[in-house]
Motif scaffolding. Sequence first.
Motif, short mmCIF file in Angstrom:
data_model
loop_
_atom_site.label_atom_id
_atom_site.label_comp_id
_atom_site.label_asym_id
_atom_site.label_seq_id
_atom_site.Cartn_x
_atom_site.Cartn_y
_atom_site.Cartn_z
N ALA A 172 -15.43 -37.56 -81.22
CA ALA A 172 -14.67 -36.62 -80.52
C ALA A 172 -14.56 -37.14 -78.95
N ALA A 173 -15.86 -37.40 -78.59
CA ALA A 173 -16.08 -37.95 -77.08
C ALA A 173 -15.07 -39.21 -76.92
N GLU A 174 -15.20 -40.12 -77.89
CA GLU A 174 -14.62 -41.63 -77.79
C GLU A 174 -13.23 -41.35 -77.87
N LEU A 175 -12.70 -40.44 -78.73
CA LEU A 175 -11.30 -40.14 -79.08
C LEU A 175 -10.48 -39.55 -77.55
N LYS A 176 -11.38 -38.81 -76.84
CA LYS A 176 -10.85 -38.27 -75.77
C LYS A 176 -10.54 -39.48 -74.88
N THR A 177 -11.46 -40.07 -74.62
CA THR A 177 -11.43 -41.35 -73.84
C THR A 177 -10.41 -42.46 -74.26
N ALA A 178 -10.37 -42.65 -75.47
CA ALA A 178 -9.41 -43.57 -76.01
C ALA A 178 -7.67 -43.00 -75.60
N LYS A 179 -7.68 -41.63 -75.78
CA LYS A 179 -6.59 -41.10 -75.61
C LYS A 179 -6.03 -41.07 -74.12
N ASN A 180 -6.99 -40.81 -73.35
CA ASN A 180 -6.91 -40.99 -71.90
C ASN A 180 -6.50 -42.46 -71.40
N ASP A 181 -7.14 -43.41 -72.29
CA ASP A 181 -6.79 -44.82 -71.75
C ASP A 181 -5.40 -44.69 -72.33
N LEU A 182 -4.82 -44.42 -73.30
CA LEU A 182 -3.85 -44.74 -74.14
C LEU A 182 -2.74 -44.09 -73.01
N GLU A 183 -2.87 -43.00 -72.51
CA GLU A 183 -2.02 -42.13 -71.79
C GLU A 183 -1.59 -43.07 -70.37
N THR A 184 -2.77 -43.47 -69.95
CA THR A 184 -2.75 -44.26 -68.73
C THR A 184 -2.05 -45.74 -68.91
N GLY A 185 -2.12 -46.27 -69.92
CA GLY A 185 -1.49 -47.40 -70.17
C GLY A 185 -0.14 -47.27 -70.62
N LEU A 186 0.18 -46.00 -71.19
CA LEU A 186 1.62 -45.73 -71.61
C LEU A 186 2.40 -45.51 -70.37
N ARG A 187 1.88 -44.54 -69.22
CA ARG A 187 2.36 -44.35 -68.09
C ARG A 187 2.63 -45.56 -67.26
N ALA A 188 1.61 -46.52 -67.06
CA ALA A 188 1.94 -47.83 -66.53
C ALA A 188 3.19 -48.78 -67.14
N ALA A 189 3.11 -48.58 -68.36
CA ALA A 189 4.15 -49.46 -69.12
C ALA A 189 5.41 -48.76 -68.89
N LYS A 190 5.53 -47.51 -68.82
CA LYS A 190 6.79 -46.88 -68.58
C LYS A 190 7.33 -47.02 -67.14
N THR A 191 6.34 -47.15 -66.22
CA THR A 191 6.59 -47.52 -64.52
C THR A 191 7.05 -48.88 -64.64
N GLU A 192 6.26 -49.81 -65.23
CA GLU A 192 6.61 -51.29 -65.14
C GLU A 192 7.73 -51.89 -66.00
N THR A 193 7.87 -51.45 -67.29
CA THR A 193 8.96 -52.05 -68.15
C THR A 193 9.59 -50.97 -68.73
N GLY A 194 9.54 -49.63 -68.68
CA GLY A 194 10.19 -48.50 -69.13
C GLY A 194 9.99 -48.34 -70.65
N THR A 195 8.84 -49.05 -71.03
CA THR A 195 8.40 -48.78 -72.43
C THR A 195 7.62 -47.27 -72.49
N GLN A 196 8.04 -46.75 -73.45
CA GLN A 196 7.36 -45.30 -73.89
C GLN A 196 6.74 -45.13 -75.34
N THR A 197 7.06 -46.21 -76.09
CA THR A 197 6.68 -46.09 -77.54
C THR A 197 6.19 -47.47 -77.82
N ILE A 198 4.94 -47.49 -78.58
CA ILE A 198 4.48 -48.99 -78.97
C ILE A 198 4.07 -48.69 -80.44
N THR A 199 4.08 -49.58 -81.21
CA THR A 199 3.69 -49.57 -82.72
C THR A 199 2.15 -49.63 -82.57
N VAL A 200 1.82 -49.00 -83.60
CA VAL A 200 0.13 -49.20 -83.72
C VAL A 200 0.01 -49.90 -85.06
#
Length: 176
Positions: free
Chosen positions: A21-49
Motif C-alpha cells: 500500500a505504501a509503495e502503491l501510494k508512491t507509485a501513483k503519486n509518481d504516475l500523476e506527476t509524470g502524467l501532469r508533466a506529459a500533459k504540459t509538455e505534449t498534451g498526453t493525458q493517457t498512456i497504455t500500460v
Amino acid sequence: MSLKETARRAAILDTLSKMIAAELKTAKNDLETGLRAAKTETGTQTITVDLDGTDIGKATLVQQKPAATVTDETALLAWVRDIAKSEVTVRVVTEIRPAWLAQLKKQIEAVGRPEWADPETGVIHDVPGVELVGRAAHTRLTVPEEGRAAIGEAWRSGALTAVVMPELTASKEGSE
C-alpha cells in the motif's frame, strides 16, 4: 493448518499488504506527476500500460470540470432575496434553500459561468458570490480482466520481482 501457522500467515500478509500500500501510494503519486508533466509538455493525458510487451491497461490523467462554489454567501443571499425571494428560508439563521442552491450550482456548471436564467422572465443574471473553481485532476488506472489475469500469472511465476520486489525487500542502508 495450526493456529500458530494461521497467525504467522496473517501477520505476513498484513505486513506485505501495508508495504505494498505504501509503495502503491508512491507509485501513483509518481504516475500523476509524470502524467501532469506529459500533459504540459505534449498534451498526453493517457498512456497504455504493458507487461512484457502485452497491453494490460491504461493510465489516464482525469481533468475534472470546474465546480460551482459559493465564495461569498452574503452576496449570493442578497441576490437570491432580490430575484427569488421564495427560495430563501428565514429562520434564526437566514439561508438559501439547499435544493435550490444545488440546482443553481448545476445550472452554473452547465453554462460554465456564474449566470442564471430566470425561467419565468428569461432574464440572465450575473450571480454574485459563486465562482467556478477547478477541481484537482487525478489519475485513473484501468486494468481489464485480461490485464489482471496477466499480472496474477506474472506474480505467481516470479516475473514481477524486478518490477515490484526491490522496493519492498530493499533493506535500509546501514540498518543491518
